[in-house]
Design a protein around this motif. Structure first.
Motif, PDB file in Angstrom:
ATOM      1  N   PHE A  13      32.480  54.033  30.139  1.00  0.00           N
ATOM      2  CA  PHE A  13      32.249  55.414  29.727  1.00  0.00           C
ATOM      3  C   PHE A  13      32.050  56.280  30.960  1.00  0.00           C
ATOM      4  CE2 PHE A  13      28.044  53.421  29.844  1.00  0.00           C
ATOM      5  CZ  PHE A  13      27.322  54.320  30.613  1.00  0.00           C
ATOM      6  N   VAL A  14      31.935  57.577  30.719  1.00  0.00           N
ATOM      7  CA  VAL A  14      31.660  58.516  31.794  1.00  0.00           C
ATOM      8  C   VAL A  14      30.605  59.511  31.319  1.00  0.00           C
ATOM      9  CG1 VAL A  14      33.605  60.001  31.131  1.00  0.00           C
ATOM     10  CG2 VAL A  14      32.660  60.139  33.458  1.00  0.00           C
ATOM     11  N   CYS A  15      29.648  59.788  32.182  1.00  0.00           N
ATOM     12  CA  CYS A  15      28.584  60.764  31.913  1.00  0.00           C
ATOM     13  C   CYS A  15      28.812  61.950  32.834  1.00  0.00           C
ATOM     14  CB  CYS A  15      27.228  60.099  32.194  1.00  0.00           C
ATOM     15  SG  CYS A  15      25.833  61.254  32.172  1.00  0.00           S
ATOM     16  N   THR A  16      28.878  63.137  32.255  1.00  0.00           N
ATOM     17  CA  THR A  16      29.187  64.327  33.039  1.00  0.00           C
ATOM     18  C   THR A  16      28.244  65.476  32.698  1.00  0.00           C
ATOM     19  OG1 THR A  16      30.758  65.195  31.398  1.00  0.00           O
ATOM     20  CG2 THR A  16      31.640  63.739  33.093  1.00  0.00           C
ATOM     21  N   GLY A  17      28.084  66.368  33.663  1.00  0.00           N
ATOM     22  CA  GLY A  17      27.441  67.644  33.418  1.00  0.00           C
ATOM     23  C   GLY A  17      28.498  68.605  32.900  1.00  0.00           C
ATOM     24  N   LEU A  69      36.366  56.678  28.253  1.00  0.00           N
ATOM     25  CA  LEU A  69      37.295  57.182  29.273  1.00  0.00           C
ATOM     26  C   LEU A  69      38.409  58.026  28.679  1.00  0.00           C
ATOM     27  CD1 LEU A  69      37.612  54.094  31.661  1.00  0.00           C
ATOM     28  CD2 LEU A  69      35.957  55.986  31.697  1.00  0.00           C
ATOM     29  N   ASP A  70      38.695  57.836  27.397  1.00  0.00           N
ATOM     30  CA  ASP A  70      39.733  58.652  26.754  1.00  0.00           C
ATOM     31  C   ASP A  70      39.179  59.940  26.156  1.00  0.00           C
ATOM     32  OD1 ASP A  70      38.362  57.806  24.511  1.00  0.00           O
ATOM     33  OD2 ASP A  70      40.033  56.678  23.635  1.00  0.00           O
ATOM     34  N   GLY A  71      37.893  60.202  26.375  1.00  0.00           N
ATOM     35  CA  GLY A  71      37.285  61.423  25.871  1.00  0.00           C
ATOM     36  C   GLY A  71      36.657  61.309  24.504  1.00  0.00           C
ATOM     37  N   SER A  72      36.794  60.173  23.848  1.00  0.00           N
ATOM     38  CA  SER A  72      36.197  59.996  22.524  1.00  0.00           C
ATOM     39  C   SER A  72      34.708  59.678  22.644  1.00  0.00           C
ATOM     40  CB  SER A  72      36.928  58.908  21.744  1.00  0.00           C
ATOM     41  OG  SER A  72      36.850  57.667  22.429  1.00  0.00           O
ATOM     42  N   GLU A  73      33.994  59.728  21.520  1.00  0.00           N
ATOM     43  CA  GLU A  73      32.549  59.559  21.520  1.00  0.00           C
ATOM     44  C   GLU A  73      32.137  58.126  21.855  1.00  0.00           C
ATOM     45  OE1 GLU A  73      30.221  61.879  18.339  1.00  0.00           O
ATOM     46  OE2 GLU A  73      32.153  61.468  17.383  1.00  0.00           O
ATOM     47  N   LEU A  74      31.033  57.989  22.569  1.00  0.00           N
ATOM     48  CA  LEU A  74      30.381  56.691  22.710  1.00  0.00           C
ATOM     49  C   LEU A  74      29.466  56.528  21.507  1.00  0.00           C
ATOM     50  CD1 LEU A  74      29.574  54.115  24.183  1.00  0.00           C
ATOM     51  CD2 LEU A  74      27.932  55.467  25.515  1.00  0.00           C
ATOM     52  N   LEU A  75      29.848  55.621  20.612  1.00  0.00           N
ATOM     53  CA  LEU A  75      29.135  55.429  19.355  1.00  0.00           C
ATOM     54  C   LEU A  75      28.365  54.106  19.356  1.00  0.00           C
ATOM     55  CD1 LEU A  75      31.925  56.669  16.917  1.00  0.00           C
ATOM     56  CD2 LEU A  75      29.890  57.927  17.676  1.00  0.00           C
TER      57      LEU A  75
END
Length: 256
Positions: free
Chosen positions: A250-254, A233-239
């Motif tokens: 998390f967020v998934c976006t186009g 949510l803070d824009g960092s990577e989902l690792l």
């Protein structure tokens, strides 16, 4: 398998996901029982049969790459994090499957150095296979053939949003969407939501509840190969490689 190129690995994951999808369809057609695991989540014969097939295929073809799979972990298997490893969810969306709905998937993803680098995701009820990886592009295979896919730029009339069916009443969703121009909002189960973002049908999938690494590795790789993003949510990577395999929100976006 002797080369282990990413093209080879993606082809392997794609084939096994497609084969597992057929196993699931056969079991669905003849009927099955639904049991409850110790964490209160459902499990069926289809989960176990699909996972067994995938594990045999991965371990035979890539014995040097460890495999972490949902049902093995639920049964007590403990596999240490490695520089590269497979993450397998043999039937993501078991609640949907058990309820007779169509939104469930087979997920096979490869993690390398903490990042989801390639993955294949089958949607058995739709006869669709999604695949993609770093430098490999993203594709959808269905009864008409194989088609490259790409996320879309959000339309002027507003975002199309998909959210979890299981967390449809979560007040955090309304708070997260507040201030955004929303054209449509739907709720469905499983990783199907990632597929709809990757192919440009949906713009946004916010996940504000718990998931596990095997839920997200394959679909994240596909979405990112299609030009989208999966971030915290803070824009960092989902690792990947967390000690308990649990993901934060998390967020998934186009392309927004």
């Amino acid at each position: 398998m002797t080369t282990h190129t990413d093209t080879d690995l993606l082809a392997l994951a794609t084939r096994l996901s497609e084969e597992a999808a057929e196993i699931i369809r056969v079991i669905r057609a003849r009927g099955f029982k639904t049991l409850t695991k110790t964490d209160s989540s459902p499990v069926t014969e289809a989960d176990h049969a699909a996972e067994a097939h995938i594990l045999r295929g991965l371990r035979a073809a890539t014995p040097d790459i460890p495999v972490i799979a949902e049902e093995e972990v639920a049964a007590g298997a403990r596999t240490a994090v490695a520089p590269a490893y497979w993450l397998v969810d043999p039937l993501d969306g078991t609640r949907e499957f058990a309820a007779g709905r169509d939104d469930f998937t087979v997920n096979i993803g490869l993690v390398r150095n903490g990042r989801a680098v390639l993955g294949a995701m089958a949607l058995p009820a739709y006869y669709q296979i999604y695949s993609g990886g770093v430098g490999l592009g993203a594709h959808r295979k269905d009864k008409t053939g194989v088609t490259p896919i790409r996320v879309r730029r959000a339309p002027a009339e507003g975002l199309s949003v998909l959210a979890s069916r299981h967390h449809a009443d979560d007040t955090r969703l309304a708070e997260y969407l507040n201030g955004r121009k929303i054209a449509t909002l739907g709720n469905i189960g499983s990783a199907v939501k990632f597929a709809r973002v990757a192919e440009g049908l949906v713009d946004l999938y916010p996940r504000l509840g718990p998931t596990m690494e095997w839920d997200t590795a394959a679909p994240q790789a596909i979405v990112e190969a299609a030009g989208g993003h999966v971030t915290l949510l803070d824009g960092s990577e989902l690792l990947y490689g967390k000690t308990d395999w649990k993901n934060p929100s998390f967020v998934c976006t186009g392309t927004l």
